[in-house]
Design a protein around this motif. Structure first.
Motif, PDB file in Angstrom:
ATOM      1  N   ALA A  74     -36.299 -36.107  18.526  1.00 35.13           N
ATOM      2  CA  ALA A  74     -36.037 -35.003  19.231  1.00 35.13           C
ATOM      3  C   ALA A  74     -34.609 -35.328  20.022  1.00 35.13           C
ATOM      4  O   ALA A  74     -33.804 -34.378  20.440  1.00 35.13           O
ATOM      5  N   LEU A  75     -34.334 -36.671  20.239  1.00 31.20           N
ATOM      6  CA  LEU A  75     -33.203 -36.886  20.947  1.00 31.20           C
ATOM      7  C   LEU A  75     -31.970 -37.217  19.890  1.00 31.20           C
ATOM      8  O   LEU A  75     -30.996 -37.795  20.478  1.00 31.20           O
ATOM      9  N   MET A  76     -32.138 -37.041  18.789  1.00 28.58           N
ATOM     10  CA  MET A  76     -31.035 -37.194  17.873  1.00 28.58           C
ATOM     11  C   MET A  76     -29.662 -36.177  18.149  1.00 28.58           C
ATOM     12  O   MET A  76     -30.127 -34.975  18.545  1.00 28.58           O
ATOM     13  N   PRO A  77     -28.540 -36.572  18.115  1.00 33.73           N
ATOM     14  CA  PRO A  77     -27.319 -35.627  18.170  1.00 33.73           C
ATOM     15  C   PRO A  77     -27.678 -34.564  17.206  1.00 33.73           C
ATOM     16  O   PRO A  77     -28.026 -34.709  16.332  1.00 33.73           O
ATOM     17  N   GLY A  78     -27.367 -33.500  17.631  1.00 33.15           N
ATOM     18  CA  GLY A  78     -27.619 -32.015  17.228  1.00 33.15           C
ATOM     19  C   GLY A  78     -28.729 -31.286  17.542  1.00 33.15           C
ATOM     20  O   GLY A  78     -28.799 -30.272  17.274  1.00 33.15           O
ATOM     21  N   ARG A  79     -29.777 -31.983  18.078  1.00 37.67           N
ATOM     22  CA  ARG A  79     -30.950 -31.303  18.712  1.00 37.67           C
ATOM     23  C   ARG A  79     -30.761 -30.755  19.911  1.00 37.67           C
ATOM     24  O   ARG A  79     -29.818 -31.175  20.810  1.00 37.67           O
ATOM     25  N   LEU A  80     -31.680 -29.663  20.064  1.00 41.17           N
ATOM     26  CA  LEU A  80     -31.402 -29.059  21.405  1.00 41.17           C
ATOM     27  C   LEU A  80     -31.683 -29.925  22.634  1.00 41.17           C
ATOM     28  O   LEU A  80     -30.950 -29.944  23.750  1.00 41.17           O
ATOM     29  N   LEU A  81     -32.799 -30.947  22.520  1.00 42.82           N
ATOM     30  CA  LEU A  81     -33.114 -31.676  23.759  1.00 42.82           C
ATOM     31  C   LEU A  81     -31.896 -32.703  23.911  1.00 42.82           C
ATOM     32  O   LEU A  81     -31.288 -32.947  25.199  1.00 42.82           O
ATOM     33  N   HIS A  82     -31.288 -33.082  22.893  1.00 41.38           N
ATOM     34  CA  HIS A  82     -30.129 -33.979  23.213  1.00 41.38           C
ATOM     35  C   HIS A  82     -28.839 -33.531  23.807  1.00 41.38           C
ATOM     36  O   HIS A  82     -28.343 -33.891  24.816  1.00 41.38           O
ATOM     37  N   GLY A  83     -28.694 -31.994  23.305  1.00 46.35           N
ATOM     38  CA  GLY A  83     -27.655 -31.412  24.133  1.00 46.35           C
ATOM     39  C   GLY A  83     -27.943 -31.069  25.611  1.00 46.35           C
ATOM     40  O   GLY A  83     -27.071 -31.310  26.189  1.00 46.35           O
ATOM     41  N   TRP A  84     -29.337 -30.845  25.865  1.00 42.99           N
ATOM     42  CA  TRP A  84     -29.475 -30.639  27.215  1.00 42.99           C
ATOM     43  C   TRP A  84     -29.312 -31.894  28.105  1.00 42.99           C
ATOM     44  O   TRP A  84     -28.811 -31.790  29.377  1.00 42.99           O
ATOM     45  N   LEU A  85     -29.701 -33.107  27.485  1.00 36.86           N
ATOM     46  CA  LEU A  85     -29.763 -34.318  28.435  1.00 36.86           C
ATOM     47  C   LEU A  85     -28.456 -34.878  28.403  1.00 36.86           C
ATOM     48  O   LEU A  85     -27.997 -35.612  29.453  1.00 36.86           O
ATOM     49  N   PHE A  86     -27.480 -34.853  27.185  1.00 36.10           N
ATOM     50  CA  PHE A  86     -26.240 -35.632  27.090  1.00 36.10           C
ATOM     51  C   PHE A  86     -25.303 -34.902  27.285  1.00 36.10           C
ATOM     52  O   PHE A  86     -24.129 -35.487  26.788  1.00 36.10           O
ATOM     53  N   SER A  87     -25.296 -33.862  27.477  1.00 38.52           N
ATOM     54  CA  SER A  87     -24.125 -32.635  27.319  1.00 38.52           C
ATOM     55  C   SER A  87     -22.993 -33.092  28.274  1.00 38.52           C
ATOM     56  O   SER A  87     -23.326 -33.546  29.601  1.00 38.52           O
ATOM     57  N   GLU A  88     -21.875 -33.012  27.899  1.00 39.09           N
ATOM     58  CA  GLU A  88     -20.450 -33.378  28.713  1.00 39.09           C
ATOM     59  C   GLU A  88     -20.393 -32.338  29.689  1.00 39.09           C
ATOM     60  O   GLU A  88     -19.622 -32.678  30.628  1.00 39.09           O
ATOM     61  N   SER A  89     -20.518 -30.973  29.372  1.00 41.29           N
ATOM     62  CA  SER A  89     -20.135 -29.832  30.099  1.00 41.29           C
ATOM     63  C   SER A  89     -21.009 -29.480  31.097  1.00 41.29           C
ATOM     64  O   SER A  89     -22.325 -29.854  31.314  1.00 41.29           O
TER      65      SER A  89
END
Length: 89
Positions: A74-89
């Motif tokens: 679930a935390l792999m790059p490209g997954r939704l949860l990764h984007g929510w938790l580690f997004s730069e913006s």
């Protein structure tokens, strides 16, 4: 246990969008769904029969597989949860 079975069943209808896929639908995380669909009834029937050692092993396997392995997917790059938790913006 019912919620685990329901969640595993629902995930079989979700298409794998990250990593490799088989038949343009199933990915590595679907193996965990199949494992849950097998392990939950196995653990239940082991407890019913009084085989607590097998029940314990099965439940620990589900816990580790669910949190560590599925969580890693679930935390792999490209997954939704990764984007929510580690997004730069």
């Amino acid at each position: 246990m019912v919620l685990m079975l329901l969640s595993a069943t629902v995930t079989l209808f979700m298409q794998a969008k990250v990593g490799f896929s088989v038949l343009n639908h199933f990915g590595p995380v679907h193996i965990l769904s199949l494992l849950v669909l097998y392990s939950v009834p196995s653990a239940y029937f082991a407890a019913q029969k009084g085989n607590i050692a097998l029940h314990k092993k099965t439940m620990i396997g589900l816990y580790v597989g669910g949190l560590l392995i599925a969580g890693s997917f679930a935390l792999m790059p490209g997954r939704l949860l990764h984007g929510w938790l580690f997004s730069e913006s």
